[in-house]
Design a protein around this motif. Structure first.
Motif, mmCIF file in Angstrom:
data_model
loop_
_atom_site.group_PDB
_atom_site.id
_atom_site.type_symbol
_atom_site.label_atom_id
_atom_site.label_comp_id
_atom_site.label_asym_id
_atom_site.label_seq_id
_atom_site.Cartn_x
_atom_site.Cartn_y
_atom_site.Cartn_z
ATOM 1 N N MET A 75 0.831 -1.217 0.000
ATOM 2 C CA MET A 75 0.000 0.000 0.000
ATOM 3 C C MET A 75 0.863 1.264 0.000
ATOM 4 O O MET A 75 0.536 2.240 -0.671
ATOM 5 N N ASN A 77 3.784 1.505 -1.320
ATOM 6 C CA ASN A 77 4.345 1.591 -2.656
ATOM 7 C C ASN A 77 3.312 2.158 -3.634
ATOM 8 O O ASN A 77 3.636 2.999 -4.472
ATOM 9 N N ALA A 78 2.080 1.692 -3.513
ATOM 10 C CA ALA A 78 1.016 2.138 -4.412
ATOM 11 C C ALA A 78 0.578 3.567 -4.110
ATOM 12 O O ALA A 78 0.240 4.324 -5.022
ATOM 13 N N TYR A 79 0.583 3.944 -2.832
ATOM 14 C CA TYR A 79 0.090 5.253 -2.402
ATOM 15 C C TYR A 79 1.072 5.880 -1.422
ATOM 16 O O TYR A 79 0.824 5.912 -0.218
ATOM 17 N N PRO A 80 2.209 6.380 -1.912
ATOM 18 C CA PRO A 80 3.222 6.948 -1.007
ATOM 19 C C PRO A 80 2.642 8.107 -0.195
ATOM 20 O O PRO A 80 1.792 8.854 -0.675
ATOM 21 N N LEU A 82 1.041 7.818 2.803
ATOM 22 C CA LEU A 82 -0.132 7.505 3.613
ATOM 23 C C LEU A 82 0.173 7.690 5.095
ATOM 24 O O LEU A 82 1.306 7.508 5.544
ATOM 25 N N ASP A 86 -4.523 5.648 7.487
ATOM 26 C CA ASP A 86 -4.876 5.268 6.117
ATOM 27 C C ASP A 86 -4.403 3.846 5.817
ATOM 28 O O ASP A 86 -5.132 3.059 5.207
ATOM 29 N N LEU A 90 -6.661 0.538 4.666
ATOM 30 C CA LEU A 90 -6.409 -0.162 3.404
ATOM 31 C C LEU A 90 -5.981 -1.613 3.577
ATOM 32 O O LEU A 90 -6.174 -2.433 2.681
ATOM 33 N N GLN A 124 3.484 10.882 7.584
ATOM 34 C CA GLN A 124 3.350 10.179 6.319
ATOM 35 C C GLN A 124 4.497 9.193 6.175
ATOM 36 O O GLN A 124 5.622 9.472 6.578
ATOM 37 N N THR A 126 6.684 6.463 3.604
ATOM 38 C CA THR A 126 7.055 6.069 2.243
ATOM 39 C C THR A 126 8.126 4.978 2.318
ATOM 40 O O THR A 126 8.864 4.880 3.302
#
Length: 175
Positions: A75, A77-80, A82, A86, A90, A124, A126
């Motif tokens: 997740m 990787n797909a949505y840095p 978060l 969040d 997910l 956040q 990443t």
């Protein structure tokens, strides 16, 4: 021996132990009776999920990655960027579990934290280059499992099943 290994060994020993004398109850194997086509859809989905998760755990074990850690890294990787909340939503994990996973991934250098540019209290997450490399190694193994799951499906059937599963999640989301 780790707790998981000790627990799974005890479970295997119980499962493989001979039935007590006079005990005629036999637990059906996956695919039999209510664990097969006669079973409730919800149960069959849960049974399939448990089998996939156990196989994934075994597949990723020597990389030192659990299936929840794989889900978190996927997740991120797909949505840095978060937040932990969040990620929890997910990955269907509790915020407390995600907190532990994030701390461990950060400690191992797989992810890095930065404050949100507007809301400084929101953290956040990443992937780092090390995390991306680890995720790619995991992904190769998981893709082999995905191929195994779909091996008896043609592309139309696979598309139908994917659409059906996503539709269930979408439809039942508010319940």
């Amino acid at each position: 021996m780790t707790r998981k290994t000790a627990a799974s060994t005890r479970l295997k020993n119980v499962r493989n132990a001979p039935a007590p004398a006079g005990d005629t109850t036999r637990v059906p194997a996956p695919g039999e009776g209510k664990r097969g086509e006669q079973g409730y859809l919800g149960y069959l989905l849960r049974q399939a999920h448990a089998a996939v998760r156990l196989t994934m755990e075994r597949t990723l074990a020597d990389l030192g990655v659990t299936s929840p850690q794989f889900a978190v890294m996927t997740m991120l990787n797909a949505y840095p960027g978060l937040s932990g909340a969040d990620v929890a939503r997910l990955t269907f994990l509790t915020p407390q579990t995600v907190g532990v996973i994030i701390r461990n991934l950060e400690r191992d250098g797989a992810i890095v934290m930065s404050p949100h540019p507007v809301h400084g209290r929101i953290l956040q997450w990443t992937l780092t280059p090390r995390g991306a490399t680890l995720l790619n190694a995991c992904r190769q193994r998981v893709l082999e499992l995905e191929k195994r799951l779909a091996r008896d499906l043609d592309s139309k059937a696979e598309t139908t099943i994917r659409r059906w599963l996503a539709g269930i999640a979408k439809d039942l989301q508010g319940d």
